[in-house]
Design a protein around this motif. Structure first.
Motif, PDB file in Angstrom:
ATOM      1  N   UNK A   1      11.805   4.589   2.756  1.00 30.54           N
ATOM      2  CA  UNK A   1      10.665   5.545   2.800  1.00 30.54           C
ATOM      3  C   UNK A   1       9.593   5.066   1.557  1.00 30.54           C
ATOM      4  N   UNK A   2      10.158   4.825   0.503  1.00 29.29           N
ATOM      5  CA  UNK A   2       9.292   4.289  -0.588  1.00 29.29           C
ATOM      6  C   UNK A   2       8.575   3.179  -0.248  1.00 29.29           C
ATOM      7  N   UNK A   3       8.945   2.435   0.733  1.00 29.39           N
ATOM      8  CA  UNK A   3       8.320   1.218   1.066  1.00 29.39           C
ATOM      9  C   UNK A   3       7.026   1.447   1.784  1.00 29.39           C
ATOM     10  N   UNK A   4       6.797   2.598   2.363  1.00 29.11           N
ATOM     11  CA  UNK A   4       5.478   3.012   2.897  1.00 29.11           C
ATOM     12  C   UNK A   4       4.533   3.282   1.966  1.00 29.11           C
ATOM     13  N   UNK A   5       4.930   3.801   0.914  1.00 26.32           N
ATOM     14  CA  UNK A   5       3.852   4.127  -0.007  1.00 26.32           C
ATOM     15  C   UNK A   5       3.924   2.777  -0.872  1.00 26.32           C
ATOM     16  N   UNK A   6       4.621   2.152  -1.146  1.00 27.18           N
ATOM     17  CA  UNK A   6       4.627   0.593  -1.923  1.00 27.18           C
ATOM     18  C   UNK A   6       3.706  -0.271  -1.181  1.00 27.18           C
ATOM     19  N   UNK A   7       3.750  -0.410  -0.022  1.00 26.30           N
ATOM     20  CA  UNK A   7       2.886  -1.299   0.851  1.00 26.30           C
ATOM     21  C   UNK A   7       1.738  -0.560   1.466  1.00 26.30           C
ATOM     22  N   UNK A   8       1.260   0.682   1.058  1.00 34.66           N
ATOM     23  CA  UNK A   8       0.342   1.449   1.287  1.00 34.66           C
ATOM     24  C   UNK A   8       0.322   1.507   3.064  1.00 34.66           C
ATOM     25  N   UNK A   9       0.930   1.864   3.546  1.00 32.90           N
ATOM     26  CA  UNK A   9       1.114   1.993   5.004  1.00 32.90           C
ATOM     27  C   UNK A   9       0.811   3.510   5.334  1.00 32.90           C
ATOM     28  N   UNK A  10      -0.442   3.956   5.799  1.00 34.15           N
ATOM     29  CA  UNK A  10      -0.824   5.039   6.036  1.00 34.15           C
ATOM     30  C   UNK A  10      -0.950   5.366   7.508  1.00 34.15           C
ATOM     31  N   UNK A  11      -1.726   6.430   8.192  1.00 32.51           N
ATOM     32  CA  UNK A  11      -2.166   6.536   9.399  1.00 32.51           C
ATOM     33  C   UNK A  11      -2.855   5.563   9.855  1.00 32.51           C
ATOM     34  N   UNK A  12      -2.557   5.056  10.866  1.00 33.37           N
ATOM     35  CA  UNK A  12      -3.579   4.045  11.464  1.00 33.37           C
ATOM     36  C   UNK A  12      -3.148   2.518  11.088  1.00 33.37           C
ATOM     37  N   UNK A  13      -2.351   2.632  10.173  1.00 32.29           N
ATOM     38  CA  UNK A  13      -1.742   1.168   9.686  1.00 32.29           C
ATOM     39  C   UNK A  13      -0.448   0.815  10.740  1.00 32.29           C
ATOM     40  N   UNK A  14      -0.546  -0.546  11.342  1.00 33.04           N
ATOM     41  CA  UNK A  14       0.492  -0.778  12.317  1.00 33.04           C
ATOM     42  C   UNK A  14       2.090  -0.390  11.857  1.00 33.04           C
ATOM     43  N   UNK A  15       2.454  -0.457  10.906  1.00 32.59           N
ATOM     44  CA  UNK A  15       3.816   0.080  10.174  1.00 32.59           C
ATOM     45  C   UNK A  15       4.505  -1.091   9.480  1.00 32.59           C
ATOM     46  N   UNK A  16       5.869  -0.730   9.285  1.00 36.20           N
ATOM     47  CA  UNK A  16       6.752  -1.292   8.532  1.00 36.20           C
ATOM     48  C   UNK A  16       7.677  -2.187   9.330  1.00 36.20           C
ATOM     49  N   UNK A  17       7.901  -3.433   9.186  1.00 36.75           N
ATOM     50  CA  UNK A  17       8.833  -4.397   9.904  1.00 36.75           C
ATOM     51  C   UNK A  17      10.104  -4.279   9.513  1.00 36.75           C
TER      52      UNK A  17
END
Length: 259
Positions: free
Chosen positions: A11-27
């Motif tokens: 879950x912290x990776x979403x913040x670390x990689x600045x994945x927000x709404x509209x971003x494709x996502x985490x692989x």
């Protein structure tokens, strides 16, 4: 690490990689590379998180996004009657002014962003809902703090006072002086404080029936030196604030028009 710690790391990776709404996502590869875990372990972990509603996977891209369970929990946490009441007004105001709008509440010495309203003006960096920022270093934080007495502010900031931004109030004394100015006009302004190149204009609203205070603000590219704040931003924000104040009986805003 335990399964819980691994899930938190994902879950912290979403913040670390600045994945927000509209971003494709985490692989899947992102998780393997960052957590340094065997692929089999990551596969089981992501499958469990998906099953429990913590993550969702796009069937086409196979990328992961934050799941409905966490979104539902956070939406309740980031909700309050006054926030919900003000949200439609801020949505319309952001569209009219083309500015990015925010609603925030005070959390200790910080403000928590409760809602963000994207405007049409392009801002390279935005602050998502759930973010915490130093109250004394933001226009919206100072708008909220101005509703408290100086003694209450001193008590809140008792101990070491520190300002990271060079443009923020450098001491508690300066902060109190800035708050006095906000109380006179009802409007708080920040120029190149939290983010270089970004200015923010903010007000605050008090719901006496629930003892809630929220800050409302508009963010926009900082005007060139010597230029005024773009037309319509100040008037629009004050107009929305007055409308809400009338509904809530917030006497702070019972001022003659133009003040």
């Amino acid at each position: 690490m335990t399964t819980l710690e691994n899930a938190a790391a994902v879950l912290k990776l979403f913040s670390k990689q600045e994945i927000r709404q509209g971003h494709p996502g985490l692989s899947f590869s992102d998780v393997v590379e960052n957590l340094k875990l065997p692929k089999s372990t990551v596969s089981r972990l992501l499958m469990t998180m998906e099953t429990q509603g913590m993550l969702e996977r796009d069937p086409d891209s196979r990328l992961y996004q934050i799941g409905k369970l966490l979104l539902a929990v956070s939406s309740h946490y980031l909700s309050a009657p006054l926030v919900d009441l003000a949200s439609p007004y801020m949505t319309q105001l952001s569209q009219l002014t083309q500015c990015t709008g925010y609603i925030s509440m005070l959390e200790g010495r910080d403000i928590m962003v409760m809602r963000m309203f994207p405007g049409r003006t392009y801002l390279q960096v935005v602050t998502p809902a759930g973010s915490l920022l130093p109250a004394h270093e933001t226009a919206i934080g100072r708008a909220i703090l101005s509703r408290y007495t100086d003694d209450e502010v001193r008590q809140r900031f008792s101990g070491k006072y520190h300002a990271q931004s060079a443009n923020a109030p450098e001491s508690l004394t300066v902060l109190l002086s800035r708050l006095a100015e906000v109380r006179l006009t009802g409007v708080s302004f920040a120029n190149n404080e939290t983010l270089l190149g970004i200015s923010t204009l903010a007000t605050s609203i008090f719901n006496k029936h629930r003892n809630e205070i929220v800050g409302l603000c508009l963010s926009f590219p900082s005007p060139a030196q010597g230029k005024e704040i773009p037309e319509g931003i100040r008037d629009g924000l004050i107009a929305v604030t007055r409308q809400l104040a009338e509904k809530l009986g917030d006497e702070y805003w019972h001022l003659p028009a133009g003040n």
